[in-house]
Write an enzyme that holds these catalytic residues in place. Structure first.
Site, mmCIF file in Angstrom:
data_model
loop_
_atom_site.group_PDB
_atom_site.id
_atom_site.type_symbol
_atom_site.label_atom_id
_atom_site.label_comp_id
_atom_site.label_asym_id
_atom_site.label_seq_id
_atom_site.Cartn_x
_atom_site.Cartn_y
_atom_site.Cartn_z
ATOM 1 N N PRO A 2 25.125 23.486 -2.479
ATOM 2 C CA PRO A 2 24.219 22.370 -2.758
ATOM 3 C C PRO A 2 24.143 22.089 -4.260
ATOM 4 C CG PRO A 2 23.190 24.031 -1.360
ATOM 5 C CD PRO A 2 24.455 24.624 -1.867
ATOM 6 N N GLU A 3 24.362 20.842 -4.638
ATOM 7 C CA GLU A 3 24.239 20.415 -6.019
ATOM 8 C C GLU A 3 23.017 19.509 -6.119
ATOM 9 O OE1 GLU A 3 28.013 19.044 -7.614
ATOM 10 O OE2 GLU A 3 29.116 20.242 -6.175
ATOM 11 N N HIS A 87 20.861 33.747 11.190
ATOM 12 C CA HIS A 87 20.835 33.709 9.730
ATOM 13 C C HIS A 87 19.545 33.128 9.163
ATOM 14 C CE1 HIS A 87 24.895 35.103 9.752
ATOM 15 N NE2 HIS A 87 25.361 34.035 10.376
ATOM 16 N N ARG A 106 25.214 33.703 3.530
ATOM 17 C CA ARG A 106 25.678 34.667 2.530
ATOM 18 C C ARG A 106 24.555 35.352 1.758
ATOM 19 N NH1 ARG A 106 31.066 32.840 -0.351
ATOM 20 N NH2 ARG A 106 30.943 35.018 -0.942
#
Ligand code: ZN
Length: 266
Positions: A2-3, A87, A106
């Site tokens: 994500p930016e 997750h 992650r």
């Protein structure tokens, strides 16, 4: 990853959904993705802020949550799939009966309870460079002239410019007609101006498209963005230059995938 356009999309959506909500519980399913005290019951949400790629949920008490999605994080409101998803790392229960889920494969990202959220926002602001909409041409030029690092490296350096990641750096360099390999200090004033315009334009496009979901990113409703359908050069290995039709070059710059046209970008 994500930016700025992705994180801003999530911020806008969450601001619409959770401002005015009261927290009635918090469930930490993975310690690695949580920090701070857990006594957030009865906290009332009054704001959702963003600095660079950091999100801040502000409480009326002056406390709040600092959240970073890092590589694979998602922040999703009221979506039943996340209730039992493997997750899902942190769940914030709200008085309306809805839940805010922090999901991350992650686990580099986190939700952190912060005691003085205003100070935390200031601290992050001071640590990061200006955002593309706030930096002036002169300030940007001065920063670029101080370094002989490759210009693409400098665009990704959050302490110099906040919010630009690999997708938008690749695409904006193409729009500006500048080679990612140029030493930053070799850019002329006119090129710096062009680059700033290109960065803003590409980020706006990303924001309009609701971000890029080429990888793990989904918005606050668990939906895909559409910028991946509009990539200019990013990810187009052996693809054609959208401007001249020649084959794009691919190489790694400081370990990050870099796509460009060596004819159009000089
Ligand atoms: Zn070209």
């Amino acid at each position: 990853v994500p930016e700025l356009p992705e994180v801003e999309t999530v911020r806008r959506q969450l601001a619409k959904e959770i401002i005015g909500e009261e927290i009635v519980g918090i469930e930490v399913r993975q310690e690695k993705c949580f920090a701070g005290k857990r006594n957030v019951v009865k906290e009332e949400i009054v704001g959702v802020n963003r600095v660079g790629k950091y999100l801040f949920v502000e409480f009326v008490s002056g406390r709040g949550l600092a959240i970073h999605l890092k590589m694979t994080g998602r922040l999703v409101i009221d979506n039943k799939w996340y209730e039992t998803a493997g997750h899902t790392r942190v769940v914030v229960r709200l008085a309306s009966g809805r839940s805010l889920y922090y999901w991350d494969t992650r686990m580099f990202g986190y939700v952190r309870v912060v005691e003085r959220i205003g100070e935390e926002i200031e601290r992050v602001k001071n640590k990061l460079g200006s955002e593309p909409w706030k930096i002036g041409e002169g300030e940007f030029l001065a920063k670029l002239q101080k370094t002989s690092r490759k210009v693409k490296d400098v665009l990704l350096d959050q302490s110099l410019l906040a919010g630009v990641g690999n997708i938008y750096a690749n695409d904006s360099l193409h729009v500006a007609g500048i080679s990612p390999l140029r030493p930053a200090r070799s850019l002329r004033v006119s090129e710096v101006g062009k680059m700033l315009v290109a960065i803003r334009e590409v980020m706006e496009r990303g924001l309009k498209a609701g971000g890029a979901s080429d990888n793990s990113y989904l918005d606050a409703y668990g939906k895909k963005g559409r910028y991946q359908d509009e990539f200019v050069v990013y990810g187009k290995t052996r693809g054609q230059c959208p401007s001249c039709g020649r084959e794009l070059k691919y190489l790694k710059v400081s370990g990050r995938g870099t796509w460009y046209c060596d004819y159009c970008q000089t």
